[in-house]
Design a protein around this motif. Sequence first.
Motif, PDB file in Angstrom:
ATOM      1  N   GLU A   1       0.850  -1.195   0.000  1.00 52.27           N
ATOM      2  CA  GLU A   1       0.000   0.000   0.000  1.00 52.27           C
ATOM      3  C   GLU A   1       0.879   1.236   0.000  1.00 52.27           C
ATOM      4  O   GLU A   1       1.898   1.286   0.692  1.00 52.27           O
ATOM      5  N   GLY A   2       0.481   2.233  -0.756  1.00 50.78           N
ATOM      6  CA  GLY A   2       1.231   3.479  -0.793  1.00 50.78           C
ATOM      7  C   GLY A   2       0.466   4.541  -1.546  1.00 50.78           C
ATOM      8  O   GLY A   2      -0.709   4.379  -1.912  1.00 50.78           O
ATOM      9  N   GLN A   3       1.155   5.637  -1.806  1.00 51.37           N
ATOM     10  CA  GLN A   3       0.559   6.782  -2.491  1.00 51.37           C
ATOM     11  C   GLN A   3       1.387   7.082  -3.737  1.00 51.37           C
ATOM     12  O   GLN A   3       2.618   7.152  -3.674  1.00 51.37           O
ATOM     13  N   ILE A   4       0.684   7.253  -4.845  1.00 56.94           N
ATOM     14  CA  ILE A   4       1.363   7.528  -6.107  1.00 56.94           C
ATOM     15  C   ILE A   4       1.891   8.957  -6.075  1.00 56.94           C
ATOM     16  O   ILE A   4       1.136   9.910  -5.840  1.00 56.94           O
ATOM     17  N   THR A   5       3.208   9.108  -6.276  1.00 52.47           N
ATOM     18  CA  THR A   5       3.798  10.448  -6.307  1.00 52.47           C
ATOM     19  C   THR A   5       4.291  10.835  -7.702  1.00 52.47           C
ATOM     20  O   THR A   5       4.344  12.017  -8.019  1.00 52.47           O
ATOM     21  N   GLN A   6       4.658   9.870  -8.491  1.00 50.45           N
ATOM     22  CA  GLN A   6       5.080  10.136  -9.872  1.00 50.45           C
ATOM     23  C   GLN A   6       4.429   9.095 -10.770  1.00 50.45           C
ATOM     24  O   GLN A   6       4.419   7.903 -10.450  1.00 50.45           O
ATOM     25  N   LEU A   7       3.893   9.570 -11.853  1.00 51.12           N
ATOM     26  CA  LEU A   7       3.195   8.676 -12.800  1.00 51.12           C
ATOM     27  C   LEU A   7       3.678   9.022 -14.200  1.00 51.12           C
ATOM     28  O   LEU A   7       3.475  10.144 -14.678  1.00 51.12           O
ATOM     29  N   SER A   8       4.348   8.053 -14.821  1.00 46.24           N
ATOM     30  CA  SER A   8       4.917   8.284 -16.162  1.00 46.24           C
ATOM     31  C   SER A   8       4.234   7.339 -17.154  1.00 46.24           C
ATOM     32  O   SER A   8       4.459   6.119 -17.122  1.00 46.24           O
ATOM     33  N   ARG A   9       3.368   7.928 -17.972  1.00 48.05           N
ATOM     34  CA  ARG A   9       2.714   7.156 -19.038  1.00 48.05           C
ATOM     35  C   ARG A   9       3.510   7.408 -20.331  1.00 48.05           C
ATOM     36  O   ARG A   9       3.600   8.555 -20.795  1.00 48.05           O
ATOM     37  N   ARG A  10       4.039   6.350 -20.886  1.00 48.88           N
ATOM     38  CA  ARG A  10       4.832   6.476 -22.107  1.00 48.88           C
ATOM     39  C   ARG A  10       4.060   5.848 -23.261  1.00 48.88           C
ATOM     40  O   ARG A  10       4.006   4.619 -23.384  1.00 48.88           O
ATOM     41  N   PRO A  11       3.439   6.681 -24.073  1.00 47.46           N
ATOM     42  CA  PRO A  11       2.671   6.122 -25.202  1.00 47.46           C
ATOM     43  C   PRO A  11       3.573   5.309 -26.124  1.00 47.46           C
ATOM     44  O   PRO A  11       4.721   5.662 -26.393  1.00 47.46           O
ATOM     45  N   GLY A  12       3.024   4.235 -26.569  1.00 47.96           N
ATOM     46  CA  GLY A  12       3.745   3.399 -27.508  1.00 47.96           C
ATOM     47  C   GLY A  12       4.673   2.402 -26.853  1.00 47.96           C
ATOM     48  O   GLY A  12       5.350   1.641 -27.560  1.00 47.96           O
ATOM     49  N   THR A  13       4.759   2.415 -25.548  1.00 45.30           N
ATOM     50  CA  THR A  13       5.618   1.455 -24.857  1.00 45.30           C
ATOM     51  C   THR A  13       4.759   0.449 -24.110  1.00 45.30           C
ATOM     52  O   THR A  13       3.567   0.647 -23.894  1.00 45.30           O
ATOM     53  N   ARG A  14       5.368  -0.627 -23.680  1.00 44.84           N
ATOM     54  CA  ARG A  14       4.638  -1.671 -22.968  1.00 44.84           C
ATOM     55  C   ARG A  14       4.798  -1.561 -21.451  1.00 44.84           C
ATOM     56  O   ARG A  14       4.301  -2.425 -20.726  1.00 44.84           O
ATOM     57  N   THR A  15       5.459  -0.498 -20.993  1.00 44.01           N
ATOM     58  CA  THR A  15       5.691  -0.361 -19.557  1.00 44.01           C
ATOM     59  C   THR A  15       5.420   1.083 -19.122  1.00 44.01           C
ATOM     60  O   THR A  15       5.832   2.032 -19.803  1.00 44.01           O
ATOM     61  N   SER A  16       4.723   1.202 -17.997  1.00 41.13           N
ATOM     62  CA  SER A  16       4.529   2.507 -17.354  1.00 41.13           C
ATOM     63  C   SER A  16       5.280   2.487 -16.027  1.00 41.13           C
ATOM     64  O   SER A  16       5.402   1.441 -15.373  1.00 41.13           O
ATOM     65  N   PHE A  17       5.752   3.643 -15.644  1.00 37.22           N
ATOM     66  CA  PHE A  17       6.567   3.743 -14.448  1.00 37.22           C
ATOM     67  C   PHE A  17       5.846   4.593 -13.394  1.00 37.22           C
ATOM     68  O   PHE A  17       5.329   5.676 -13.694  1.00 37.22           O
ATOM     69  N   LEU A  18       5.849   4.103 -12.179  1.00 38.53           N
ATOM     70  CA  LEU A  18       5.233   4.799 -11.048  1.00 38.53           C
ATOM     71  C   LEU A  18       6.254   4.897  -9.917  1.00 38.53           C
ATOM     72  O   LEU A  18       7.196   4.104  -9.827  1.00 38.53           O
ATOM     73  N   THR A  19       6.014   5.857  -9.047  1.00 38.91           N
ATOM     74  CA  THR A  19       6.747   5.936  -7.781  1.00 38.91           C
ATOM     75  C   THR A  19       5.725   5.848  -6.665  1.00 38.91           C
ATOM     76  O   THR A  19       4.816   6.677  -6.578  1.00 38.91           O
ATOM     77  N   LEU A  20       5.860   4.823  -5.851  1.00 36.81           N
ATOM     78  CA  LEU A  20       4.945   4.583  -4.738  1.00 36.81           C
ATOM     79  C   LEU A  20       5.625   5.016  -3.445  1.00 36.81           C
ATOM     80  O   LEU A  20       6.730   4.568  -3.148  1.00 36.81           O
ATOM     81  N   ARG A  21       4.960   5.901  -2.715  1.00 42.11           N
ATOM     82  CA  ARG A  21       5.589   6.483  -1.522  1.00 42.11           C
ATOM     83  C   ARG A  21       4.753   6.157  -0.278  1.00 42.11           C
ATOM     84  O   ARG A  21       3.527   6.114  -0.332  1.00 42.11           O
TER      85      ARG A  21
END
Length: 444
Positions: A69-89
């Motif tokens: 459990e955490g809180q999303i602080t950074q959300l990186s949606r990269r169109p055209g890629t198969r991976t999205s990156f998040l930072t959980l704090r």
Amino acid sequence: MSVPACTVVRVSSPAQSSGGTPPRTTAASVSATASGSAGASSADEPWPVRVVSTKIKQWIDRLGGVWVEGQITQLSRRPGTRTSFLTLRDPSADVSLQVTCSPRLLSESPVELVEGTRVVVWGKPTFYVGRGTFSLQVTEIRPVGIGELLARIERLKALLQAEGLFDPRLKRPLPFLPNRIGLITGRASAAERDVVSVSERRWPEVKFEIRNTAVQGAGAVAQIVEALRELDADPEIDVIIIARGGGSVEDLLPFSDEALCRAIASATTPVVSAIGHEPDSPVCDHVADVRAATPTDAAKRVVPDVVAERQLVRELRDRCVSALRTWVVREERLLEQLRTRPVLATPMVMVDQHREDIALHRERARRELSRALDVAGSEISHVRARLAALGPAATLARGYAVVQEVPADGPARVITSVAQATAGTEVRVRVTDGVFRATSRGSE
């Protein structure tokens, strides 16, 4: 999607989770755990980076999946890629975790996932050998709804209340006029302006020690707790105000965090909670020593109004003067009443009255004494008459005499028998008018 059952854990710092410094995991221990067959490295026989990275990956791969459990602080949606990156704090600590997931999880979420959203994710820890980075590969994301957040807040309230943190007997009183006020609030916030302006208007000499922190979102709890500890350790701070304006339930979540509530409860300086508006009631309101409805209300509770206090002093002084004057007037009237009494107006009346009483009693005593003397005189006369009648003088006056023998060598003896008066006995004879001597010729 079906996932295996696993324990839900919360991202936290090592110091918070274990109460101390976590043990170090060396390359040798990782290797021994992962393969159990490789020998220990040494300065003469070091391991290459690829070996260390591979063994770390093998060890992490054995950890399996975990709910986080955490809180999303950074959300990186990269169109055209198969991976999205998040930072959980972690909302309660300065700890974050890198998360990777499929873009489909973000797009198909029933609730829009944005920075600040509280989520529970299912993922598997992953170590990327090429980059030497660690992340959590997530296959399921569940947003934490308002209902769940409110339920958690209620459970936390019940827990803290059971521990006695809400007990009114533990609440510390606020000082009448604090030497210095600690203020924890957002930078350039309306709450800070309200508290400072209202306080200075009520008492211009008031002094503040302000700590600007984040009041919502990730990292807010850690910053507020740190500021609270700094102000609590300052001996010049007499009271601490935690102030924030209104907001949504999500915005006020940091003030219902268990770590912040326990920090407030453990503080030795009185704490005033001024969070949101009147309807808002985060958990820290119940733990704080005083709950203020608004930041303005907090300033009014902490800082006395100099105008009102001066007016109160004037009123009290006027009441004292009035009470003193009333007392003096009452005492003057009492003295006047005492002076107008007859005993004080003409004090000789009482003396004259007693003089008359004394004269009356003296006259009565004189009469009683005269009467007693007269009675005693009469009694003495009667007694004298009886004595005269019964005494020898009266008998002698009737012709009787007292005859005494006068021996040559002894006292005279009354002769009561003729046998005592033989011939030639010298006698003394007492009659009414005197005494004469004679010589007896014997009896006839």
